[in-house]
Every structure is written in C-alpha cells, then in structure tokens.
Design a protein around this motif. Structure first.
Motif, PDB file in Angstrom:
ATOM      1  N   LYS A 363       0.921  -1.156   0.055  1.00  0.00           N
ATOM      2  CA  LYS A 363      -0.067   0.124  -0.013  1.00  0.00           C
ATOM      3  C   LYS A 363       0.838   1.353   0.135  1.00  0.00           C
ATOM      4  N   ASP A 364       0.677   2.135   1.101  1.00  0.00           N
ATOM      5  CA  ASP A 364       1.582   3.270   1.045  1.00  0.00           C
ATOM      6  C   ASP A 364       2.787   3.195   1.877  1.00  0.00           C
ATOM      7  N   MET A 365       3.307   1.951   2.179  1.00  0.00           N
ATOM      8  CA  MET A 365       4.603   1.701   3.003  1.00  0.00           C
ATOM      9  C   MET A 365       5.516   1.066   2.336  1.00  0.00           C
ATOM     10  N   GLU A 366       6.895   1.634   2.330  1.00  0.00           N
ATOM     11  CA  GLU A 366       7.710   1.082   1.576  1.00  0.00           C
ATOM     12  C   GLU A 366       9.253   1.119   2.091  1.00  0.00           C
ATOM     13  N   ILE A 367       9.970   0.045   1.813  1.00  0.00           N
ATOM     14  CA  ILE A 367      11.310   0.100   2.543  1.00  0.00           C
ATOM     15  C   ILE A 367      12.291   0.075   1.010  1.00  0.00           C
TER      16      ILE A 367
END
Length: 447
Positions: A363-367
């Motif tokens: 979704k809107d989380m990224e690493i």
C-alpha cells in the motif's frame, strides 16, 4: 583510446576459451554501447583473428574480403558461407552484430549449423557471435528453436558495469560527483567515456553542441529492437517519470491495459525495462512495478526527451536539470546503495550473509532495501537518502524504519536496521545504538 577498465572475470573466461584445444561457439549479447566489442577485441589482442562487423546487406562478400586480408588462403575457397568457414577452420572468427546477417538471410543460421556439424566441431575453431539486439539474439540464436541450439559452448549476457567501476575512469572525482555521473551514464562504457569533469560544465557544452550524441541515441537504440518506436518511447517516458504500475502507465499513455501488456513484455525481453515485486513476494505477484533498466534511459526520458525542441533552438539551460537532479538521484542512489550492500555482503562485513535483497512495499508503506537470509531467519532493513542528515534526522528515519520492519511479515526473525545517505553526522553514536549507518565516506574506506 582509454585503458580497458573492469570486466576482468569476463576477459579471463574468454581468454581461457580462446586458448583451449576445443571448438568454441561463444555468444555474447547485451544492449548497445555496453562494451561487447571492446571486451572481445581485448580478448583476441595479439592472436590472429578475423573481426567482422556485419552490415545490412552483401555480408558474405564483405566478410570474405575482411578474412582474406588476414588469411589470404580464403580467396581460394568456395564462395559461400560453408566454403568460407571451411577455409577458416582452426582460426578465431569474430562476427559483430550477427543479427544483421540473420535479417539479410534467415537461412544463415542453418548454414552455420551445417558448417559446424560437418566441418568445425572437431577442430580448434573459435567462433564468437556478438549482438546488440537482445531479443533477436535470445530468440534466433539462443532459443531451443534455433538451428544453433546445442552448438554453442558458452554464452555471456554483458551488463553495465557496477557503480564502483566508474572510480577507475575518474580517480580524482569525489564520490558525490561520481553519483552524479552515474545518474546519467549508468555503468555503460560508451557514455562514461563521453563525460569530462567537471560534470555540469561538460553537460552544458554537450547539450549545446550541434553534434551531441544525446539527440539520436535513444532512437538508434530502440530501432535495434523494434520497427515502430513511438509507442515504446511513450511507455518508457511514463516509467521514467515515475508511473511504475500498469494502471499509471496506461493512464499516462492513453492505451488500454490489454494494449500495453505486449509492449511491456517486449521492453523487458529487450532489457530496456525491468519488473520488480516486493522482495518477500513471488515473481508472479500482481504487485509488480516497472522501472527503466538503466540510468541513461531514465535520464534521457526525464530530462532530454521533453526538452528536445528547446535544446535544438538553444533556449534550454542545463540549470533546469541541475535544479531537480538531487530528487532524481534519490532513485539512482538506491541502486548504488544496493551494490554497496552486495559488496559488503561479499566481504562478510554485515551481521549475516544475505541470500536475496530488494525493495519492499505494501500500500503506502515502502522500504528501500530489504536483505534476507531465509534459512537463518535474519533480515536487514535499510533506508536510502540522497541528502546530508543530522544525527537527530537519521535517528528519526531509523525509528520509523523499525516500525515499518514490523509489517514485512518476518515475525520472530533476527532484525537489523540500517541507513545509507550522502552524509550522516553522528554515525558513531548511531552505531553504538545498534544501527548500521553508512555514507559516502565509507565508500572511500571500503574501496
């Protein structure tokens, strides 16, 4: 000519094959400008050989004329491919841009197969076939449907050099300037050798030059792969501008989803686009994103293509690129950081040896980077920032990273958290707190 840089493993492998007593059919392919020709010419240096660059027509005659200059006995052979190759039995034969022979006469593949099976396979002949059309080399030369399938004794897909190799071209440059150069050139030797330092002064002169290679380079590259390039250019522009999902690409280009799918497949096959999925997902995941495969294409479609008319009439300033270049380099520096981690992993300078690495998102989380050892159940999460950070800023980023790391789905694993940035103040204090922190200074000490 600049000195030959890097490619030591590839060069060693080629030289070993060239000095064997066996028949060798070696296929070398990769995108235009990646250094295939220079590598092979370096490998055959000092050895009697025929080097022929195939053209669009009359290749047999041109090849025979080239071969006769090195081996005069060829003029007495039968004037067809089989007779000519028989005359070169036991010799080193290099044919560059082999797809041009196939385009001129598709039967050439069967003719080469017959010559190998009947005449050359029991000899010490060395044949090297090179091609810049990745799709054609893959389909016509390397696939199981090819008449040459089973005849090759080795193949090499030549890729751009790594970021750290650029230091050999510009030993006096700072790491910051090398990242700027890499953002335009990637690790593609031709582009690297065009650059002069200071980078921004050179780029300004290059863009104002009436003979700049920037103008026609991408059209030339695309025509190696595709007969009609306008739609491919539109899709590449969309991806270079950050439209990485099929829906975003479709909306940008105005094409339907069913229409863009074959174009994306062809771009991937030609090594111009890559598809990535979250590092914890299967390759078939529907979360796939598309990225331009090398920095030169990304740079060209982001900064050159939209401004070609202004570059032509002299109203474009390089300062317009420079003003947004740091933002663009955020993506580039992620690639650099990934290569840095791979080198640290190889040198066993991390808390564990990872077996896979890549981006992660949901979704809107990224690493930016997640490195995993699934057998030992260990994970390293890394954020990448192309900026200078205070200790407080770095600590805040790492604390946020700890929160995101809990969402990746590796409960019960041993977890480590890291940061790679242009400059980090207070690295030692952060390290004492259990974090792994690197910046450009560590590139110097590592190299």
């Amino acid at each position: 000519m600049r000195p030959f840089v890097d490619r030591s493993e590839e060069l060693k492998a080629l030289k070993e094959r060239l000095t064997s007593n066996n028949f060798e059919l070696i296929v070398i392919y990769g995108r235009r400008r990646v250094g295939k020709t220079r590598l092979v010419l370096e490998a055959v240096r000092g050895l009697p050989h025929v080097y022929y660059l195939a053209v669009e027509g009359d290749n047999l005659r041109h090849f025979r004329e080239t071969a006769e200059r090195v081996f005069p006995e060829v003029r007495y052979s039968r004037e067809d491919w089989e007779g000519t190759l028989h005359a070169l039995k036991g010799k080193i034969i290099v044919i560059d841009e082999f797809p041009n022979l196939i385009k001129e006469n598709p039967q050439v593949l069967s003719l080469f197969q017959r010559a190998i099976d009947i005449d050359l396979s029991d000899s010490g002949t060395k044949m090297i076939l090179l091609g810049s059309s990745v799709s054609m080399m893959t389909e016509k030369v390397l696939s199981y449907k090819s008449p040459l399938y089973g005849r090759r004794t080795g193949s090499m897909k030549l890729k751009p050099m790594g970021f750290f190799s650029i230091k050999e071209f510009f030993p006096e440059a700072s790491w910051e300037e090398l990242v700027e150069v890499y953002g335009m050139t990637d690790g593609i030797p031709f582009y690297i050798t065009q650059v002069r330092l200071p980078f921004w002064e050179w780029l300004e002169k290059e863009l104002s030059s009436p003979v700049s290679f920037f103008r026609d380079e991408v059209d030339f590259l695309l025509r190696y792969e595709f007969s009609e390039v306008s739609t491919y250019k539109r899709i590449l522009e969309a991806i270079a501008l950050g439209r990485t999902t099929p829906r975003e690409i479709r909306d940008f280009t105005g094409l339907r989803h069913s229409d863009i799918s074959p174009y994306l497949r062809n771009l991937i096959e030609a090594d111009l686009v890559v598809r990535e999925v979250p590092v914890t997902s299967k390759r078939t995941s529907k979360k796939g994103r598309y990225y331009v495969a090398d920095n030169f294409l990304a740079f060209w479609f982001r900064f050159i293509f939209p401004n070609l008319s202004r570059i032509e009439d002299g109203t474009f300033s390089v300062e317009e690129i420079r003003g947004s270049y740091s933002h663009y380099l955020g993506w580039v520096f992620e690639k650099v950081a990934r290569q840095f981690l791979v080198e640290l992993n190889r040198a066993e300078k991390l808390p564990f040896r990872f077996t896979k690495a890549g981006k992660w998102w949901h979704k809107d989380m990224e690493i930016d980077l997640v490195a995993l050892n699934e057998r030992e159940k260990k994970a390293l999460f890394v954020e990448v920032k192309w900026k200078s950070l205070s200790e407080r800023e770095a600590r805040g980023i790492l604390k946020d990273l700890e929160g995101k790391g809990e969402l990746v789905g590796v409960e019960g694993w041993e977890k480590y958290y890291g940061l790679v940035a242009k400059k980090v103040r207070g690295k030692e204090e952060l390290g004492e707190g259990g974090f792994l922190v690197w910046d450009l200074e560590d590139f110097e000490s590592f190299i």
